[in-house]
Design an enzyme around this catalytic site. Sequence first.
Site, PDB file in Angstrom:
ATOM      1  N   SER A   8      12.487 -10.918  10.059  1.00 12.67           N
ATOM      2  CA  SER A   8      11.666  -9.734  10.528  1.00 12.67           C
ATOM      3  C   SER A   8      10.966  -8.888  11.853  1.00 12.67           C
ATOM      4  O   SER A   8      10.452  -9.200  12.251  1.00 12.67           O
ATOM      5  CB  SER A   8      10.309  -9.686   9.752  1.00 12.67           C
ATOM      6  OG  SER A   8       9.190  -8.471   9.684  1.00 12.67           O
ATOM      7  N   HIS A  31      15.368  -7.779   8.841  1.00 20.77           N
ATOM      8  CA  HIS A  31      14.665  -7.295   8.410  1.00 20.77           C
ATOM      9  C   HIS A  31      13.917  -6.522   8.317  1.00 20.77           C
ATOM     10  O   HIS A  31      12.577  -6.462   9.774  1.00 20.77           O
ATOM     11  CB  HIS A  31      14.112  -8.408   7.139  1.00 20.77           C
ATOM     12  CG  HIS A  31      12.567  -8.226   6.297  1.00 20.77           C
ATOM     13  ND1 HIS A  31      13.607  -8.035   5.578  1.00 20.77           N
ATOM     14  CD2 HIS A  31      11.200  -7.907   6.045  1.00 20.77           C
ATOM     15  CE1 HIS A  31      12.448  -8.104   3.934  1.00 20.77           C
ATOM     16  NE2 HIS A  31      11.106  -7.818   5.268  1.00 20.77           N
ATOM     17  N   ASP A  33       9.913  -4.149   7.914  1.00 23.04           N
ATOM     18  CA  ASP A  33       9.405  -3.413   6.736  1.00 23.04           C
ATOM     19  C   ASP A  33       8.832  -2.129   7.047  1.00 23.04           C
ATOM     20  O   ASP A  33       7.974  -1.303   7.823  1.00 23.04           O
ATOM     21  CB  ASP A  33       7.759  -4.722   6.753  1.00 23.04           C
ATOM     22  CG  ASP A  33       8.804  -5.922   6.248  1.00 23.04           C
ATOM     23  OD1 ASP A  33       8.768  -6.414   5.462  1.00 23.04           O
ATOM     24  OD2 ASP A  33       8.487  -6.927   7.539  1.00 23.04           O
ATOM     25  N   MET A  35       5.859   0.513   5.921  1.00 23.07           N
ATOM     26  CA  MET A  35       4.668   0.257   5.067  1.00 23.07           C
ATOM     27  C   MET A  35       4.427   1.924   5.027  1.00 23.07           C
ATOM     28  O   MET A  35       4.054   2.353   6.555  1.00 23.07           O
ATOM     29  CB  MET A  35       3.743  -0.450   5.843  1.00 23.07           C
ATOM     30  CG  MET A  35       4.364  -2.348   5.751  1.00 23.07           C
ATOM     31  SD  MET A  35       3.435  -3.367   6.212  1.00 23.07           S
ATOM     32  CE  MET A  35       3.949  -4.804   6.253  1.00 23.07           C
ATOM     33  N   HIS A  64      12.853  -3.233   3.751  1.00 21.08           N
ATOM     34  CA  HIS A  64      11.950  -3.550   2.507  1.00 21.08           C
ATOM     35  C   HIS A  64      10.970  -2.360   2.515  1.00 21.08           C
ATOM     36  O   HIS A  64      10.168  -2.534   3.507  1.00 21.08           O
ATOM     37  CB  HIS A  64      11.390  -5.003   3.107  1.00 21.08           C
ATOM     38  CG  HIS A  64      10.443  -5.256   2.464  1.00 21.08           C
ATOM     39  ND1 HIS A  64       9.473  -6.425   2.405  1.00 21.08           N
ATOM     40  CD2 HIS A  64      10.033  -5.081   0.428  1.00 21.08           C
ATOM     41  CE1 HIS A  64       9.048  -6.681   1.336  1.00 21.08           C
ATOM     42  NE2 HIS A  64       8.863  -5.760   0.358  1.00 21.08           N
ATOM     43  N   MET A  66       7.696  -1.354   1.342  1.00 20.28           N
ATOM     44  CA  MET A  66       6.060  -0.583   0.939  1.00 20.28           C
ATOM     45  C   MET A  66       5.449   0.195   1.152  1.00 20.28           C
ATOM     46  O   MET A  66       4.801   0.562   0.951  1.00 20.28           O
ATOM     47  CB  MET A  66       5.395  -1.890   1.780  1.00 20.28           C
ATOM     48  CG  MET A  66       6.185  -3.321   1.221  1.00 20.28           C
ATOM     49  SD  MET A  66       5.396  -4.904   2.411  1.00 20.28           S
ATOM     50  CE  MET A  66       6.971  -4.814   3.568  1.00 20.28           C
ATOM     51  N   MET A 135       7.166 -11.945  -3.172  1.00 22.65           N
ATOM     52  CA  MET A 135       6.796 -11.866  -2.177  1.00 22.65           C
ATOM     53  C   MET A 135       5.962 -13.488  -1.961  1.00 22.65           C
ATOM     54  O   MET A 135       5.003 -13.844  -2.536  1.00 22.65           O
ATOM     55  CB  MET A 135       5.747 -10.887  -1.508  1.00 22.65           C
ATOM     56  CG  MET A 135       6.317  -9.971  -1.205  1.00 22.65           C
ATOM     57  SD  MET A 135       7.257  -9.308   0.275  1.00 22.65           S
ATOM     58  CE  MET A 135       5.693  -9.365   1.056  1.00 22.65           C
ATOM     59  N   GLY A 142       2.245  -9.417   8.927  1.00 24.42           N
ATOM     60  CA  GLY A 142       2.834 -10.360   9.319  1.00 24.42           C
ATOM     61  C   GLY A 142       1.343 -11.197   9.818  1.00 24.42           C
ATOM     62  O   GLY A 142       0.833 -11.112   9.553  1.00 24.42           O
ATOM     63  N   ASP A 173       9.647 -14.045   1.417  1.00 22.87           N
ATOM     64  CA  ASP A 173       8.981 -13.157   2.462  1.00 22.87           C
ATOM     65  C   ASP A 173       7.988 -13.455   2.763  1.00 22.87           C
ATOM     66  O   ASP A 173       6.940 -12.746   1.578  1.00 22.87           O
ATOM     67  CB  ASP A 173       9.668 -11.552   2.519  1.00 22.87           C
ATOM     68  CG  ASP A 173       9.126 -10.603   3.451  1.00 22.87           C
ATOM     69  OD1 ASP A 173       8.351 -10.990   4.216  1.00 22.87           O
ATOM     70  OD2 ASP A 173       9.275  -9.754   3.523  1.00 22.87           O
ATOM     71  N   SER A 196       6.955 -14.399  12.053  1.00 22.52           N
ATOM     72  CA  SER A 196       6.229 -14.854  13.344  1.00 22.52           C
ATOM     73  C   SER A 196       7.002 -16.176  14.116  1.00 22.52           C
ATOM     74  O   SER A 196       7.208 -16.563  14.633  1.00 22.52           O
ATOM     75  CB  SER A 196       4.834 -15.103  13.163  1.00 22.52           C
ATOM     76  OG  SER A 196       4.118 -14.317  12.780  1.00 22.52           O
TER      77      SER A 196
END
Length: 219
Positions: A8, A31, A33, A35, A64, A66, A135, A142, A173, A196
């Site tokens: 990610s 990946h 994200d 948001m 992904h 969100m 999730m 993260g 995830d 991470s």
Amino acid sequence: MAVQISPSILSADFARLADEVAAVPNADWLHVDVMDNHFVPNLTLGLPVVEALIKAATLPIDCHLMITDPDRWAPAYAEAGAGSVTIHAEASSAPVRTLREIRSLGSRAGLALNPATAVEPYDDLIGEIDMLLLMTVEPGFGGQKFLDMVLPKIRRARGLIERHGGEVWLQVDGGVSADTIERCAEAGADVFVAGSAVYGADDREAAVASLRSLAEGAV
């Protein structure tokens, strides 16, 4: 199950995204994200950055979303060339239509569920998706601690997928690391998002290889 690792970029250095993408050539996906500071309390990046990443990356993009109103926005990410586009069940008002549109545009269609969202009510949608994302932290940031309470749901989700047959991937995830990936794999997950654990490591490529080995050893 074939183990797949999807680092990610939420945990990457946004000022060096091209270099960070190139640092994980042995991963299966990248990946991303998205948001919007509405569906989740964080703002990351949107379609223009995803389009740039698709052009720069050699790995397929695992997008992904969100965001609120994914029914409106998800098709654009598929049109841009994302290999996979995942929407949240909690945010979609027309999931069947949206999932089918994502597929029609050439992307894999994913459905995501937050930790407190039960998987059983979405049994009838298994045939409409290519991937189910569970999730394992509350979405939005993260570096959170893995929620063990989701492990039984992973097992139940794997059971639903197997009863339907087909080739639906089960992705997890949040908090996926060397300490948790084996438990996720044992429970039935086969696609692992790691932020991470990969981008916090000095050697990103070695981190991906280590996570893959741990997951493969658990199945």
